[in-house]
Write a protein that holds these residues in place. Structure first.
Motif, PDB file in Angstrom:
ATOM      1  N   ASN A   1       4.328   8.889  -7.210  1.00 28.07           N
ATOM      2  CA  ASN A   1       3.210   8.126  -7.768  1.00 28.07           C
ATOM      3  C   ASN A   1       1.881   8.868  -7.674  1.00 28.07           C
ATOM      4  OD1 ASN A   1       4.825   5.948  -8.490  1.00 28.07           O
ATOM      5  ND2 ASN A   1       4.635   4.996  -6.482  1.00 28.07           N
ATOM      6  N   LYS A   2       1.943  10.134  -7.274  1.00 26.98           N
ATOM      7  CA  LYS A   2       0.719  10.931  -7.173  1.00 26.98           C
ATOM      8  C   LYS A   2       0.757  12.065  -8.196  1.00 26.98           C
ATOM      9  CE  LYS A   2      -0.814  10.033  -2.464  1.00 26.98           C
ATOM     10  NZ  LYS A   2      -1.229  10.645  -1.203  1.00 26.98           N
TER      11      LYS A   2
ATOM     12  N   SER B   1       0.790  -1.236   0.000  1.00 29.49           N
ATOM     13  CA  SER B   1       0.000   0.000   0.000  1.00 29.49           C
ATOM     14  C   SER B   1       0.821   1.285   0.000  1.00 29.49           C
ATOM     15  CB  SER B   1      -0.952   0.016   1.200  1.00 29.49           C
ATOM     16  OG  SER B   1      -0.232   0.015   2.422  1.00 29.49           O
TER      17      SER B   1
ATOM     18  N   GLN C   1       2.773   2.397 -10.965  1.00 33.68           N
ATOM     19  CA  GLN C   1       3.103   2.723  -9.579  1.00 33.68           C
ATOM     20  C   GLN C   1       4.155   1.735  -9.087  1.00 33.68           C
ATOM     21  OE1 GLN C   1      -0.651   2.841  -7.379  1.00 33.68           O
ATOM     22  NE2 GLN C   1      -0.607   5.058  -7.525  1.00 33.68           N
ATOM     23  N   ARG C   2       5.323   2.239  -8.819  1.00 32.83           N
ATOM     24  CA  ARG C   2       6.395   1.373  -8.330  1.00 32.83           C
ATOM     25  C   ARG C   2       7.304   2.153  -7.402  1.00 32.83           C
ATOM     26  NH1 ARG C   2       8.334   0.744 -14.389  1.00 32.83           N
ATOM     27  NH2 ARG C   2       9.069   2.845 -14.802  1.00 32.83           N
TER      28      ARG C   2
ATOM     29  N   ALA D   1      -2.514   9.492  -8.783  1.00 31.25           N
ATOM     30  CA  ALA D   1      -2.676   8.196  -9.447  1.00 31.25           C
ATOM     31  C   ALA D   1      -3.462   8.410 -10.735  1.00 31.25           C
ATOM     32  CB  ALA D   1      -3.404   7.222  -8.529  1.00 31.25           C
TER      33      ALA D   1
ATOM     34  N   TYR E   1       0.782   6.075   7.815  1.00 32.55           N
ATOM     35  CA  TYR E   1       1.585   6.531   6.683  1.00 32.55           C
ATOM     36  C   TYR E   1       2.506   7.694   7.050  1.00 32.55           C
ATOM     37  CZ  TYR E   1      -1.402   3.879   3.413  1.00 32.55           C
ATOM     38  OH  TYR E   1      -2.063   2.886   2.741  1.00 32.55           O
TER      39      TYR E   1
ATOM     40  N   GLU F   1       1.462   3.567  -3.166  1.00 28.05           N
ATOM     41  CA  GLU F   1       0.450   4.500  -3.660  1.00 28.05           C
ATOM     42  C   GLU F   1       0.587   5.875  -3.012  1.00 28.05           C
ATOM     43  OE1 GLU F   1      -3.245   2.635  -2.807  1.00 28.05           O
ATOM     44  OE2 GLU F   1      -2.828   0.846  -4.003  1.00 28.05           O
ATOM     45  N   GLU F   2       1.272   5.943  -1.864  1.00 27.66           N
ATOM     46  CA  GLU F   2       1.393   7.202  -1.123  1.00 27.66           C
ATOM     47  C   GLU F   2       2.664   7.975  -1.467  1.00 27.66           C
ATOM     48  OE1 GLU F   2      -1.148   8.164   0.882  1.00 27.66           O
ATOM     49  OE2 GLU F   2      -2.132   6.349   0.145  1.00 27.66           O
TER      50      GLU F   2
END
Length: 430
Positions: A152-153, A144, A161-162, A155, A245, A147-148
Motif C-alpha cells: 500500500n506504499k 492503521s 488501501q486494503r 499512498a 508497527y 497503511e503501513e
C-alpha cells in the motif's frame, strides 16, 4: 511577575476566541481537552502507581484516553498503560466485565482473542482522578496497519488501501473468535470496529529500553498558551503516537485481539445507547429500539465487506450532533440498507418516523430533493463487492462472500447467526 492563569472550566470552549492555546496542526489529541475532567498531562519519564510503571513512549490517543508504553518494575517488563480522562473514568460495569473476563479466560480457548486486563489503579492529577488500565502491549490497530503494508506504499490518491485476502480473513476470523468468547459469557462488546482490533507483537521483553523509547526529535509538538503563561493542566509537549508497527507479528503467526471494552455491557442489562460507529450501526440502533449481542454481529458483517474491499459498506456521515443532522444521517443509512441489502420490511418502515418522505405507500422510492429529479438508488451488495474486490477473489468466492454477508445482515436480530454459528461457516475454515 505575571499572575497565574485561572482554572479553565470543565466545558470545552465554544469557539476559538476562548481557546487557551495556540493552534497546532498536529495529528494527536486536542490540547484544549487538557482541563479539569479531561486528559491527564503525561511527560515521557513520568512514573505511576508508586513507581511501578514508567512511561517511555506514546502508543495512541482517543476521545477518552491516551495510551503509553511503560516499563514495569514487575513482569512482564513492558506494558500498555491506558489513562482515562477524569470525567469518563472507567465505569463499574466495565471493571466488573474486565474482572469477569479475567476469571473466564483460562477456561475458554477463544479468550486469547480479547485483551485481558493486567492491573488497574487510580492516579490523581491536576485535572482530577484518572482510572488507569494496564494491558499487554499490542501493535497497531487494524484501522492503521493497512497503511503501513509494503503493497500500500506509497499512498497515492485514488489507490485502494486494503489487506491481502489472507490477512483480511485472519483478522475477521480472530475477531469472530473474540466475539464468540464474549457472547458465550454474556458480554456484548458494543463497539466492534477496525480501531478496536489490535495486532499482537513479537516478544519485546528482551529488548533494551533505548530500542523502544519515543523518537522525540520527530514526534514532539511544543504547547504554547496564547497569553504565554505556564499552564498546569496541560503538558508542555504533546507527542505524536508511535504504535509498535515494527514489532507487529504480520506473517503466518498473525494474531488479532478485540480491545477496548469501554462500551461493553452485560447481555441481560443493555444500556439505552451505544458508541457504535455510525456506518456500522444495526437497524435497531438507528431506530432506537432494544438491542443485544446482534449489534456486534451486524458490525462484524459490515467488516467482512470492509476488510476485503478497503471501503465501507455503508457510507454514512454525521457532521454534528444537532437533531436535523442526526435525522439526515439516519435517513441516509436506512435508504442505503433498502438498496444495498434488501427492501426494508413493514416493521422498519413503521418504526421510521420519516419513511413517507423517502418511500410511497407501495415502498416505491420518492425524490425528496425536488420534483423531476429521479430518486437516487444505491448499488446492490453484489455490485459493490464486484466493483471493489481484489483480483485474487474470483467469481465463485465472490458469491460465497456476498451470501455470507447477507446471512449476517438480517434486519431481524433474532435471525442473525451467532458468532459460534459463523465460525462453522466453510469460508472461515478454508
Amino acid at each position: 511577575m505575571p499572575s497565574p492563569p485561572v482554572t479553565p472550566p470543565v466545558e470545552l470552549p465554544p469557539g476559538r476566541q476562548s481557546w487557551r492555546f495556540k493552534k497546532t496542526s498536529a495529528c494527536c489529541e486536542w490540547v484544549e481537552l487538557y482541563r479539569p475532567g479531561g486528559f491527564h498531562p503525561v511527560s515521557l519519564g513520568d512514573s505511576f502507581c508508586a513507581g511501578k510503571y514508567r512511561v517511555i513512549r506514546k502508543l495512541g490517543d482517543g476521545s477518552f484516553s491516551t495510551v503509553w508504553l511503560a516499563v514495569s518494575t514487575s513482569t512482564p517488563r513492558y506494558v500498555a498503560l491506558k489513562i482515562m480522562v477524569a470525567k469518563a473514568s472507567t465505569t463499574d460495569t466495565e471493571l466488573k466485565i474486565l474482572d469477569h473476563l479475567e476469571k473466564a479466560a483460562p477456561a475458554h480457548p477463544n479468550a486469547q482473542h480479547v485483551t485481558v486486563l493486567l492491573d488497574i489503579f487510580q492516579h490523581q492529577g491536576p485535572n482530577g482522578k484518572h482510572q488507569c488500565l494496564v494491558f499487554e502491549p499490542m501493535g497497531a490497530t487494524a484501522a492503521s496497519l493497512v497503511e503501513e503494508l509494503p503493497e500500500n506504499k506509497p499512498a497515492m490518491k485514488g489507490k485502494r488501501q486494503r489487506y491481502p485476502k489472507w490477512m483480511a480473513k485472519q483478522i475477521l476470523l480472530h475477531a469472530l473468535r473474540g466475539l464468540a468468547f464474549l457472547h458465550e459469557i454474556s458480554v456484548v462488546h458494543g463497539d466492534v470496529q477496525p480501531g478496536n482490533l489490535l495486532f499482537s507483537i513479537k516478544d519485546i521483553k528482551s529488548l533494551e529500553e533505548g530500542e523502544l523509547k519515543q523518537d522525540e526529535a520527530s514526534t514532539a509538538i511544543p504547547v504554547h498558551r496564547i497569553d504565554e503563561k505556564d499552564d498546569r493542566w496541560a503538558p508542555k509537549i504533546l507527542y505524536l503516537k508511535q504504535p509498535l508497527y515494527d514489532h507487529v507479528e504480520s506473517g503466518p503467526n498473525l494474531h488479532v485481539k478485540l480491545s477496548d471494552l469501554g462500551a461493553a455491557f452485560w447481555l441481560a442489562d443493555p444500556p439505552s445507547d451505544t458508541v457504535t460507529p455510525i456506518g456500522l450501526r444495526a437497524p435497531e440502533l438507528i431506530l432506537h429500539q432494544p438491542f443485544g449481542s446482534g449489534i456486534d454481529i451486524w458490525s462484524f458483517g459490515c467488516l467482512v465487506f470492509e476488510f476485503l474491499t478497503g471501503r465501507s459498506l455503508f457510507a454514512v456521515m454525521m457532521l454534528s450532533k444537532e437533531q436535523e443532522e442526526q435525522d439526515d444521517a439516519d435517513d441516509d443509512h436506512l435508504t442505503q440498507l433498502n438498496d444495498i441489502i434488501q427492501p426494508l420490511p413493514d416493521s422498519i418502515m413503521a418504526a421510521w418516523p420519516r419513511a413517507s418522505i423517502w418511500y410511497g405507500p407501495n415502498h416505491e422510492p420518492l425524490a425528496p430533493y425536488g420534483e423531476g429529479e429521479p430518486p437516487h438508488i444505491h448499488d446492490s451488495l453484489e455490485v459493490l463487492f464486484a466493483k471493489n474486490k481484489p483480483d485474487e477473489i474470483g467469481d465463485e468466492e465472490t458469491a460465497v462472500v456476498c451470501s455470507l454477508v447477507r446471512q449476517i445482515l438480517q434486519y431481524d436480530p433474532a435471525k442473525r447467526p451467532s458468532a459460534v454459528d459463523l465460525l462453522k461457516h466453510p469460508w472461515f475454515s478454508e
